[in-house]
Structure formats: C-alpha cells, structure tokens
Design a protein around this motif. Structure first.
Motif, PDB file in Angstrom:
ATOM      1  N   GLU A   1       0.835  -1.203   0.000  1.00  0.00           N
ATOM      2  CA  GLU A   1       0.000   0.000   0.000  1.00  0.00           C
ATOM      3  C   GLU A   1       0.872   1.256   0.000  1.00  0.00           C
ATOM      4  N   GLY A   2       0.469   2.216  -0.820  1.00  0.00           N
ATOM      5  CA  GLY A   2       1.203   3.466  -0.911  1.00  0.00           C
ATOM      6  C   GLY A   2       2.383   3.417  -1.858  1.00  0.00           C
ATOM      7  N   LYS A   3       2.776   2.240  -2.308  1.00  0.00           N
ATOM      8  CA  LYS A   3       3.904   2.089  -3.219  1.00  0.00           C
ATOM      9  C   LYS A   3       3.397   1.813  -4.635  1.00  0.00           C
ATOM     10  N   GLU A   4       4.324   1.483  -5.504  1.00  0.00           N
ATOM     11  CA  GLU A   4       3.955   1.150  -6.877  1.00  0.00           C
ATOM     12  C   GLU A   4       4.350  -0.282  -7.180  1.00  0.00           C
ATOM     13  N   VAL A   5       3.772  -0.832  -8.231  1.00  0.00           N
ATOM     14  CA  VAL A   5       4.064  -2.198  -8.652  1.00  0.00           C
ATOM     15  C   VAL A   5       4.163  -2.221 -10.170  1.00  0.00           C
ATOM     16  N   LYS A   6       5.024  -3.092 -10.680  1.00  0.00           N
ATOM     17  CA  LYS A   6       5.199  -3.224 -12.127  1.00  0.00           C
ATOM     18  C   LYS A   6       4.663  -4.581 -12.572  1.00  0.00           C
ATOM     19  N   ILE A   7       3.846  -4.539 -13.603  1.00  0.00           N
ATOM     20  CA  ILE A   7       3.287  -5.755 -14.201  1.00  0.00           C
ATOM     21  C   ILE A   7       3.919  -5.933 -15.581  1.00  0.00           C
ATOM     22  N   SER A   8       4.644  -7.021 -15.753  1.00  0.00           N
ATOM     23  CA  SER A   8       5.328  -7.290 -17.026  1.00  0.00           C
ATOM     24  C   SER A   8       4.665  -8.481 -17.718  1.00  0.00           C
ATOM     25  N   CYS A   9       4.223  -8.254 -18.949  1.00  0.00           N
ATOM     26  CA  CYS A   9       3.528  -9.288 -19.713  1.00  0.00           C
ATOM     27  C   CYS A   9       4.227  -9.480 -21.074  1.00  0.00           C
ATOM     28  N   PRO A  10       4.802 -10.637 -21.323  1.00  0.00           N
ATOM     29  CA  PRO A  10       5.439 -10.885 -22.629  1.00  0.00           C
ATOM     30  C   PRO A  10       4.398 -11.203 -23.718  1.00  0.00           C
TER      31      PRO A  10
ATOM     32  N   SER B   1       0.784   3.005  -9.683  1.00  0.00           N
ATOM     33  CA  SER B   1       1.326   3.770  -8.550  1.00  0.00           C
ATOM     34  C   SER B   1       0.274   3.972  -7.470  1.00  0.00           C
ATOM     35  N   ASP B   2       0.769   4.368  -6.280  1.00  0.00           N
ATOM     36  CA  ASP B   2      -0.092   4.660  -5.129  1.00  0.00           C
ATOM     37  C   ASP B   2      -1.115   3.540  -4.904  1.00  0.00           C
ATOM     38  N   LEU B   3      -0.593   2.349  -4.662  1.00  0.00           N
ATOM     39  CA  LEU B   3      -1.462   1.187  -4.488  1.00  0.00           C
ATOM     40  C   LEU B   3      -2.359   1.323  -3.264  1.00  0.00           C
ATOM     41  N   ARG B   4      -3.577   0.821  -3.416  1.00  0.00           N
ATOM     42  CA  ARG B   4      -4.531   0.736  -2.325  1.00  0.00           C
ATOM     43  C   ARG B   4      -5.093  -0.672  -2.288  1.00  0.00           C
ATOM     44  N   SER B   5      -5.738  -1.007  -1.168  1.00  0.00           N
ATOM     45  CA  SER B   5      -6.231  -2.371  -1.002  1.00  0.00           C
ATOM     46  C   SER B   5      -7.237  -2.748  -2.080  1.00  0.00           C
TER      47      SER B   5
ATOM     48  N   LYS C   1      -9.629 -12.686 -32.138  1.00  0.00           N
ATOM     49  CA  LYS C   1      -9.370 -12.756 -30.703  1.00  0.00           C
ATOM     50  C   LYS C   1      -8.072 -12.025 -30.362  1.00  0.00           C
ATOM     51  N   ASP C   2      -8.156 -11.186 -29.334  1.00  0.00           N
ATOM     52  CA  ASP C   2      -6.941 -10.511 -28.846  1.00  0.00           C
ATOM     53  C   ASP C   2      -6.041 -11.513 -28.121  1.00  0.00           C
ATOM     54  N   LEU C   3      -4.767 -11.152 -28.082  1.00  0.00           N
ATOM     55  CA  LEU C   3      -3.835 -11.916 -27.253  1.00  0.00           C
ATOM     56  C   LEU C   3      -3.858 -11.331 -25.839  1.00  0.00           C
ATOM     57  N   TYR C   4      -3.799 -12.156 -24.853  1.00  0.00           N
ATOM     58  CA  TYR C   4      -3.933 -11.664 -23.486  1.00  0.00           C
ATOM     59  C   TYR C   4      -3.167 -12.558 -22.525  1.00  0.00           C
ATOM     60  N   THR C   5      -2.843 -11.975 -21.366  1.00  0.00           N
ATOM     61  CA  THR C   5      -2.184 -12.687 -20.271  1.00  0.00           C
ATOM     62  C   THR C   5      -2.892 -12.298 -18.976  1.00  0.00           C
ATOM     63  N   GLU C   6      -3.247 -13.288 -18.182  1.00  0.00           N
ATOM     64  CA  GLU C   6      -3.938 -13.019 -16.917  1.00  0.00           C
ATOM     65  C   GLU C   6      -2.932 -12.656 -15.818  1.00  0.00           C
ATOM     66  N   VAL C   7      -3.301 -11.651 -15.033  1.00  0.00           N
ATOM     67  CA  VAL C   7      -2.448 -11.164 -13.938  1.00  0.00           C
ATOM     68  C   VAL C   7      -3.274 -11.125 -12.655  1.00  0.00           C
ATOM     69  N   GLN C   8      -2.717 -11.676 -11.583  1.00  0.00           N
ATOM     70  CA  GLN C   8      -3.365 -11.621 -10.266  1.00  0.00           C
ATOM     71  C   GLN C   8      -2.522 -10.726  -9.354  1.00  0.00           C
ATOM     72  N   LEU C   9      -3.094  -9.604  -8.927  1.00  0.00           N
ATOM     73  CA  LEU C   9      -2.390  -8.632  -8.098  1.00  0.00           C
ATOM     74  C   LEU C   9      -2.830  -8.761  -6.642  1.00  0.00           C
ATOM     75  N   GLU C  10      -1.840  -8.852  -5.746  1.00  0.00           N
ATOM     76  CA  GLU C  10      -2.093  -8.898  -4.296  1.00  0.00           C
ATOM     77  C   GLU C  10      -1.437  -7.683  -3.646  1.00  0.00           C
ATOM     78  N   VAL C  11      -2.191  -6.968  -2.843  1.00  0.00           N
ATOM     79  CA  VAL C  11      -1.713  -5.751  -2.189  1.00  0.00           C
ATOM     80  C   VAL C  11      -1.675  -5.979  -0.676  1.00  0.00           C
ATOM     81  N   LYS C  12      -0.520  -5.702  -0.066  1.00  0.00           N
ATOM     82  CA  LYS C  12      -0.352  -5.856   1.378  1.00  0.00           C
ATOM     83  C   LYS C  12       0.023  -4.517   2.004  1.00  0.00           C
ATOM     84  N   LYS C  13      -0.227  -4.422   3.307  1.00  0.00           N
ATOM     85  CA  LYS C  13       0.150  -3.210   4.043  1.00  0.00           C
ATOM     86  C   LYS C  13       1.673  -3.128   4.166  1.00  0.00           C
TER      87      LYS C  13
END
Length: 442
Positions: A30-39, A89-93, A108-120
C-alpha cells in the motif's frame, strides 16, 4: 443492432477469459507502486497493447499504448524484448484483483492473466525485543524456512518491507559491513547479524529479510534497545585495598562474572584469574564485589565488570594516588553509585544511616541552647534597667533630703547667729551639724 453488438462483445470477452494461456502473480505494498510485465509473441510489435481489469469490458480498460500514461497508470512497450510493462502507482487495497494484459488484433486478442495482491507496508504482527549496553555488542537471530537456504538474506532498519532490501545495512553477499557482521547457519536455518560498538542511536526497529524469487520477501521484526553505560569514578591509595561493586542481576546468574581492564570493552583483558591480586566476595542476586589488594600506580585505569559481557556490566574509572596525595584526594561518588551500592550491605551505608541523624540532632540542640542564651541576656538587660532606675530614684531622694537639711542648717545659722556666751546654743549647733554630716555620709 446494438443488442447484437453487445452480445457479440460478451461472447468475445468470454472467449478471451476462457482462452487465457498463463497466469502471472504480482505483489505490492500500500502506498507504493508495482510493475506488471507481460510478454507477447514476436510479430505484434506494432499492435496496440492495453491493461484491463475484471471482465475486461470497455469500461474496464485502464490504459493503452495510445494513451501511454495517466495519473495512476504508465504503460511501456519494449518491442525489442516483446514485453509490455505497466506501472500502477499509489497502491490501495481495492487495487488488488484480476487484471489482463492485452494485444489488440483482428479476431481474438492476445492476453495474459495477472493476479495482483496488495499488502500493508509494515511488519510484523510479532516483534522480538532484545536489549544491550552502550559500547557493547548484540546478536540478532533470524530464522527462516529451509526452502530458502540458498536465497539472499539481509537486514535493514525500520519496519517497511517495501524498501528493506534497497536500504539493507548488510546482506549475505557482503557478510561484513562496518559494525555489522552476518553469518548463516544453514543446518539450523538461522542467520545471525552481530552489531558491535553499539551506541544509543542504534536503538530502534530492524527487519530480517529473505529474498524470494516469486512473491514478496519473507520478514521477521526485531526491536533493539541500547541502554546507556553507567560510569563510576573511584579513588584508591597506593598500598591500600579498594573494592569495586559489579552488577549481577538474577536473570544473569548462569553467566560468568568478569572484571577486565582496558579502554574499550570489546578489547579488554580479563584479570579475574589472578585471585591473589583480585579477590571475589559478597556475591548476591544483585551484585558482587571484587577487592584489589595492595594498590599500585599501574592499577589505575578503566575497568569493566558484570555478569554478562553483552548486557549487564558497568564502567569504572579507577584513580590511584600516593600516600602524600591521599589527604587531598577523595573518591567521587555519584547518585547512581549510591543506588547501586544499596542493593547489598555496605559499611558506608550503615555509617551514613547512623551518623546523619546524630549530626542533625546535635545541630538542633545547639540552636536551642543559643536561643536560650539570647533570651536570658535579653531578660537580664530588662531587669538591670529597672533596678538602675529605682536606685537613681532613691539616691535622688536622699540628695534632696540632704540639700534641704543643709538649707535649714544655714538658715538657722544665719537667722540666729551663735552667741559665744551661750554654750547651750553652741553645743546644740555642733550636734546638729554632726547629725547632718552623718546623714550626708549615708
């Protein structure tokens, strides 16, 4: 027509979701940023890419390569590596959940599934508390799971896991960094960080971290308290003994009692083995005494003594003077020293206990006697004054009587001059003057 398009869009979305090829797990604080990389596969470098959430409907699209960035999302397409990177950026729960990295194309589009988990961004529910003494050292034990035996270990100050690795004071790669030293016991799955030459500024929160290849790092929290080292000044006389009082708290009974000499605690020489010179006695649950017999000038210096070289000990500055100087030099006794000595029987304490009340009582008696003397003198002055007035009054009365008698005598002599032929008158006058003279002598 609109209904048909809407139905086709739903079918397209369901096909996209059901046709997901892989799943990427991403973690953030929380409050930070995260990067999601999808090939993505080669050949689609020029195609539009996007990030969407949940069902990936039109309203769920968060950012596209045509937009590039918003206040919360930033997307970058590395066409050389064929990787889409989205920064949130500025992650929240509420940002936690399912996302999709998509590549727009016909069909059909190409896609990749992403599961994001946010912790304190704070750690931890359980905190280990340890203590040590200023200028001493302390060892922090950090256990970890055996599966991470080959992973990077580190320790940082504070309790924010998100920046711990970047601000680590030491890692298992460096092993030694100034006052910090890290050792890893892989058999017991515990790495230990030793902090030497402690200062009061070293107090605070610390995090033991183990880096993970996937997901958030594993942490354990420690709270360190560094206590101020007590310093005592003691003076002794050459050829005479002097006794040092050392702490021995109950929780340290199984520790070895020590007395060492040297300017630095971590580099001083243990002198307890010389039992003829240094005599151990009066061992109790709170302190013990060491008497240095037959003092020499070389015995002067800095001493450290206690029952735990890491936690419970004090610093003593011993001054040794010659016999000629002993009359002008006295030991410096601090408030802390008096408090320390009261934990065990001591001759000085008993002497002070009886002498001080006696001195106070003697002072009160002297003040009372002085008050009585002053009061007595005051009353005497008053009595003498009254007596003098009475005496003066009586003398005045007598003087007046004599003066009147003399006047009468003169009057009689002048009014009736004596007749030489009248012997009776002469005899009477002589008797009168004689009586008058006797009265004057009174």
């Amino acid at each position: 027509m609109w209904i048909c398009q809407h139905v086709l869009f739903i079918i397209f979305t369901l096909n996209c979701v059901s046709g997901a090829a892989s799943l990427i797990h991403v973690f953030g604080y929380e409050g930070k940023e995260v990067k999601i990389s999808c090939p993505y596969i080669k050949g689609y470098e020029s195609y539009e890419k996007y990030l969407c959430k949940n069902g990936c409907g039109y309203s769920d699209i968060l950012i596209t390569t045509l937009q590039r960035n918003t206040s919360k999302y930033l997307i970058y397409d590395d066409t050389k590596k064929t990787i889409i990177t989205v920064t949130i950026s500025d992650l929240r729960s509420h940002d936690a959940g399912k996302y999709w990295c998509g590549v727009s194309r016909l069909g059909k589009d190409l896609y990749t599934e992403v599961q994001l988990e946010v912790k304190k961004d704070r750690c931890c529910d359980t905190v280990s508390k340890i203590q040590s003494i200023e200028k001493g050292s302390v060892s922090i034990s950090c256990p970890y799971d055996f599966e991470y035996v080959n992973n990077l270990k580190y320790i940082c100050r504070g309790n924010r896991p998100s920046t711990c690795l970047q601000q680590a004071v030491i890692t298992s790669d460096t092993k030694q960094n100034g006052q910090f030293r890290l050792t890893d016991d892989r058999k017991s799955s515990i790495f230990t960080v030793t902090i030497s030459s402690l200062t009061l500024r070293d107090s605070g929160s610390y995090l033991c971290g183990v880096q993970r290849k996937v997901g958030l790092d594993v942490f354990s929290a420690v709270e360190l308290e560094v206590k101020e080292l007590e310093l005592f000044h003691i003076s002794g006389i050459v050829g005479h003994p002097v006794t040092l009082q050392c702490p021995n708290p109950p929780e340290q009974r199984d520790k070895k009692m020590f007395l060492c000499k040297g300017d630095q605690h971590n580099n001083c020489t243990d002198i307890m083995e010389n039992q003829r010179k240094f005599m151990l006695h009066n061992v109790s649950s709170s302190c013990f005494s060491v008497t240095i017999t037959d003092l020499e000038a070389a015995d002067a210096g800095t001493y450290y003594c206690g029952s735990d070289s890491q936690l419970s000990y004090i610093k003593i500055q011993l001054t040794v003077v010659s016999t000629d100087q002993s009359s002008t030099v006295s030991p410096i006794i601090t408030d802390e020293q008096i408090t320390s000595l009261t934990t065990s029987p001591h001759l000085t304490d008993v002497t002070l206990f009886y002498i001080l009340p006696a001195v106070l009582a003697l002072l009160l008696i002297l003040v009372f006697l002085l008050w009585m003397v002053l009061k007595y003198k005051s009353r005497s002055k008053k009595v003498d004054g009254v007596g003098l007035n009475v005496l003066n009054s009586d003398v005045g009365m007598i003087s007046n009587d004599i003066y009147e008698l003399q006047e009468n005598a003169v009057y009689m002599n002048t009014s009736s001059p004596p007749n030489m032929s009248n012997h009776d008158d002469i005899y009477t006058n002589i008797l009168y003057r004689k009586d008058l003279s006797q009265l004057g002598n009174m």
